[in-house]
Design an enzyme around this catalytic site. Structure first.
Site, mmCIF file in Angstrom:
data_model
loop_
_atom_site.group_PDB
_atom_site.id
_atom_site.type_symbol
_atom_site.label_atom_id
_atom_site.label_comp_id
_atom_site.label_asym_id
_atom_site.label_seq_id
_atom_site.Cartn_x
_atom_site.Cartn_y
_atom_site.Cartn_z
ATOM 1 N N ARG A 112 19.519 14.590 13.723
ATOM 2 C CA ARG A 112 19.933 14.736 12.337
ATOM 3 C C ARG A 112 18.698 14.855 11.467
ATOM 4 O O ARG A 112 17.618 14.399 11.858
ATOM 5 C CB ARG A 112 20.755 13.511 11.896
ATOM 6 C CG ARG A 112 21.970 13.255 12.780
ATOM 7 C CD ARG A 112 22.700 12.003 12.365
ATOM 8 N NE ARG A 112 23.837 11.740 13.250
ATOM 9 C CZ ARG A 112 24.710 10.755 13.061
ATOM 10 N NH1 ARG A 112 24.568 9.939 12.037
ATOM 11 N NH2 ARG A 112 25.716 10.587 13.908
ATOM 12 N N LYS A 152 0.859 -1.185 0.000
ATOM 13 C CA LYS A 152 0.000 0.000 0.000
ATOM 14 C C LYS A 152 0.894 1.233 0.000
ATOM 15 O O LYS A 152 1.699 1.430 0.903
ATOM 16 C CB LYS A 152 -0.922 0.011 1.217
ATOM 17 C CG LYS A 152 -1.948 1.146 1.167
ATOM 18 C CD LYS A 152 -2.867 1.105 2.383
ATOM 19 C CE LYS A 152 -4.005 2.103 2.222
ATOM 20 N NZ LYS A 152 -3.533 3.479 2.027
#
Length: 835
Positions: free
Chosen positions: A777, A251
């Site tokens: 990050r 999906k």
């Protein structure tokens, strides 16, 4: 990918093990000739290899659907590496496990000549004089798309006496045999000997060519191309269907689109029929225009993929907002119409086969969505483990029917659906941003309140939402019931017109969302169609309740991903039982980022003025005059770290109960520039083997950066110097055994193209990022424990704050479940593995 005549045979040789395959070694010939050969190759996917002799080698193209004698019909031809002239006679089976494994026959051969054009310039008109193919052909190199690594050409039959009409027999079906031995590719695969007399080829019919499509597909209805076709929709079920009659697809998390190809005109229509072609830039339409078809209706989903290949609706929204289109990929999963044939009554499995041939095997901007025939529950479990959205199960023999039906079933890994935006709370950190959204769903035409979402939008999205919603403000609540004082406090109500896609962990017993995260606006769905898809389930999510108050909960920590302080707190509440064994009762080093990952940051291991009472303060017995260090003992302590802007948690490898005898070894595999992910996996496997040789168990986790951590639990018996000496010896042994692959020294100049085996985490006072800790990050990656067999299915920063909870909910087995019970004392020594 194309290889030049200078480097092509080198590439050819590098891809083959000539001790296992009977293919001839690559040697450039001195002679120059004009021979050609077409080999039928039943590899992973059947195709035909066209090879033209030039400059002492065979220039080669993989023609995915084989050559066609119908004038003007385009066939994709992917340029591959040069082959030696001796390859023209190769017929046989390439063994399994080798490059190109499968049966090969010499389907046709003869001579060719240049009529016009230039190979180097990507336009070549040739004439073939073979036993099956003859006449003139065009080879045309296509303009490469951004980021595309293969070199795509088109093979097109010219209009001449050798051309066949569309309703004539297909030369590929008519003449399947080898012109060298008379065998079919199936005969070769079965090991059958060549017949004594090759089959005599039947005479090819010669009729006046007509510019039409291939012969009709069984059950296909010849017709004009229909107008917009309402898409087929899937029905949500809690589990996928079972049985061999179902096939299962991934999906996708993007925009559902219908691609309409009419000659050179391409349009991309939303599920409600809106023309969004211009929104997605030129690359997707160009890729569709290059397909070997004159007319087609294709059903698919346009997505942006994360670094590890999972589609990401938030990233798609961000790219659209930024006017960026270089990451768009169009996954196609159904074919409704092709060149005069209405395919909607053709069984799905046949439609998909035609579509796969049309698109080809190489990953470009348009890609075929493969399906799986395993049991639905197995496919769903695998999808969830990889943090995908879920799967779509489809009846293999079903026709294509518009609207929501029972032949398509969707099963989700996590709760996610659209909600109507009916209000907002201003941000507490900026008067230009929204802080959260008030959401609802329609039931019997009335809008029900379902709660708020306060994380998941980037600063840019939050500013855009505030601007749009300010113009939609109304004085009266649009919800059918009166909100409680807490629910209504601070809410600015708006016309309920915008639709937001939201991911959440569960419904509460009173029908409100828990741990909701914004994924983007759905401009392709009207608000009036938004209803509750499931729930309320009545069961709270598997997460501890937060008791520590957060100030400025809407402060954004990861700006591009839209993860706020509250979003981080929700994440840690959900993974608390998993992360607790790796951080509780240990000295911690913290990376704090008060303004998020783009602002000031600093490491902190000592207590600070005004520190929360929920954060423990511990004294290092060997540093009596030093300030207290920090630790956490419960979820409240972890929430206090979130409140203090801690975005990374780095624990010691020992506990405060036994400071000087570590219970954990962490080997950090840090790749230098140019190191492939497969090489990092190989390094991790080697560390694993060396640890096992020393009597230790080895577990693996992503670092959340570029590499991997291999972690071994210890019975706290050896002291820090002993553990450091062992890990240093292991790292140095690997570097000595494979100096071209590994280094054990931290010097960056020595690390290009190599992996640093970093053992320095394993000494007193040093730390390594905790399992399940976030990283400060871009991408909001987390350090994720994984099973060894998962490594080749993910990337180093695959798991994030966003997708980790869904993964953990759907894991049938925790890959680190036996981590502590597997602990052994350190008794062996690291040793060289090679002489």
């Amino acid at each position: 990918m194309a290889g030049s005549s200078g480097a092509g045979l080198e590439t050819y040789n590098q891809k083959r093990d000539f001790t296992q395959t009977a293919e001839p070694p690559g040697r450039k010939a001195g002679k120059t000739g004009r021979s050609f050969v077409i080999q039928k190759h039943a590899a992973t996917r059947l195709h035909y290899d066209l090879r033209l002799e030039m400059d002492g080698v065979l220039k080669s193209w993989a023609v995915t659907r084989g050559p066609s004698l119908v004038a003007g019909e385009k066939r994709l031809a992917v340029h591959v590496e040069d082959h030696p002239l001796d390859y023209a006679d190769f017929e046989g089976t390439i063994p399994k496990g080798n490059y190109g494994a499968g049966a090969v026959i010499v389907w046709d051969r003869g001579d060719w000549s240049r009529v016009d054009g230039d190979y180097a310039k990507g336009k070549l008109e040739i004439e073939l004089k073979g036993e099956k193919l003859s006449g003139r052909w065009h080879l045309v190199r296509m303009r490469p798309k951004r980021g595309e690594t293969r070199e795509n050409w088109l093979l097109i039959k010219s209009e001449d006496a050798a051309a066949r009409p569309p309703d004539a027999p297909d030369i590929l079906s008519e003449r399947p045999e080898s012109i060298q031995t008379g065998r079919t590719v199936e005969d070769v695969a079965k090991g059958a000997d060549a017949p004594s007399k090759p089959a005599k080829p039947p005479a090819a019919p010669r009729r006046k060519p007509r510019a039409k499509a291939d012969a009709p597909v069984a059950k296909a209805a010849p017709s004009a191309m229909p107008d917009f076709v309402e898409p087929a929709l899937a029905t949500l079920k809690p589990s996928p269907p079972t049985g061999p009659e179902w096939l299962h697809e991934v999906k996708f998390d993007g925009y559902r689109l219908q691609a309409r190809l009419e000659g050179t005109e391409v349009r991309l229509l939303t599920r409600s029929g809106l023309d969004w072609t211009d929104r997605f830039g030129p690359d997707i339409p160009d890729a569709l225009r290059a397909l070997p078809a004159q007319q087609a209706l294709i059903d698919g989903e346009l997505v942006v993929e994360s670094g590890a290949g999972a589609s990401d609706f938030s990233a798609l929204q961000a790219d659209l907002s930024a006017g960026r289109n270089d990451r768009f990929v169009f996954y196609v999963f159904d074919l409704l119409y092709l060149d005069g044939q209405d395919l909607r009554d053709v069984p799905l499995i046949e439609r998909k086969g035609i579509l796969e041939d049309l698109v080809g095997p190489e990953p470009g901007r348009v890609r075929f969505s493969a399906h799986f025939g395993e049991t639905g529950s197995m496919v769903l479990r695998h999808a969830c483990r990889l943090s995908l959205e879920g799967i779509i199960s489809k009846e293999a023999d079903a026709p294509y029917r518009s609207g929501r039906g029972k032949s398509w079933i969707k099963s989700k890994c996590s709760a996610r659906q659209e909600f109507v935006v009916a209000g907002f709370l201003p941000s507490t950190t900026s008067d230009k941003l929204v802080g959260s959204l008030a959401l609802g769903v329609y039931e019997d035409g009335k809008l029900d309140y379902v709660g708020r979402v306060g994380t998941g939008f980037s600063a840019a999205v939050a500013e855009d939402l505030r601007s749009r919603l300010e113009e939609m403000r109304i004085d009266k609540s649009p919800f059918v019931r009166k909100l409680t004082a807490d629910e209504a406090r601070g809410v600015q109500f708006v016309h309920p017109e915008l639709v937001a896609e939201v991911e959440f962990r569960a419904w509460t017993a009173d029908g409100l969302l828990r741990h909701a995260s914004f994924r983007g606006l759905r401009e392709d769905k009207p608000a009036a169609e938004v209803v509750r898809e499931s729930g309320p389930a009545g069961a709270a999510p598997k997460a501890q309740k937060r008791r520590v108050a957060l100030t400025h909960p809407d402060r954004i920590y990861w700006s591009d991903e839209g993860i706020t302080k509250e979003g981080l707190a929700d994440y840690y509440a959900q993974v608390w039982t998993r992360i607790a064994p790796f951080i509780v009762g240990r000295p911690l080093a913290l990376l704090r980022c008060p303004s998020g990952i783009t602002g000031q940051r600093f490491f902190q291991k000592h207590a600070w003025r005004g520190i929360s009472k929920h954060i423990a303060q511990v004294k290092d017995p060997k540093a009596k005059d030093e300030e207290a260090m920090v630790a956490v003992n419960n979820l409240d302590g972890l929430m206090a770290l979130v409140q203090s802007a801690t975005l990374e948690i780095h624990p010691w490898g020992s506990t405060v109960a036994d400071w000087d005898r570590p219970d954990t070894i962490t080997m950090d595999l840090d790749p230098g520039e140019g190191v492939a992910w497969g090489a990092i996996i190989a390094a991790a496997e080697e560390v694993r083997q060396r640890l096992q040789d020393a009597g230790l168990a080895a577990f693996v986790k992503t670092s959340g950066g570029k590499g991997l951590h291999v972690v071994a639990p210890l019975r706290p018996k050896a002291d820090w110097p002993t553990v450091k000496a062992f890990t240093k010896g292991l790292a140095e042994a690997m570097a000595a055994d494979s100096p071209d692959d590994y280094v054990a020294t931290i010097t960056k100049s020595k690390r290009k193209g190599r992996i640093l085996i970093d053992y320095l985490r394993n000494q007193r006072g040093m730390t390594a990022v905790a399992a399940y800790s976030t990283r400060a990050r871009p991408g909001a990656a987390v350090s994720m424990p994984v099973a060894w067999e998962e490594l080749d299915q993910i990337g180093p920063a695959y798991f994030t704050v966003t997708n980790t909870p869904a993964r953990l909910d759907d894991l049938a087995h925790d890959p680190w479940e036996d981590f502590r019970t597997a602990a052994r004392p350190l008794e062996g020594k690291a040793r060289r593995s090679k002489a």
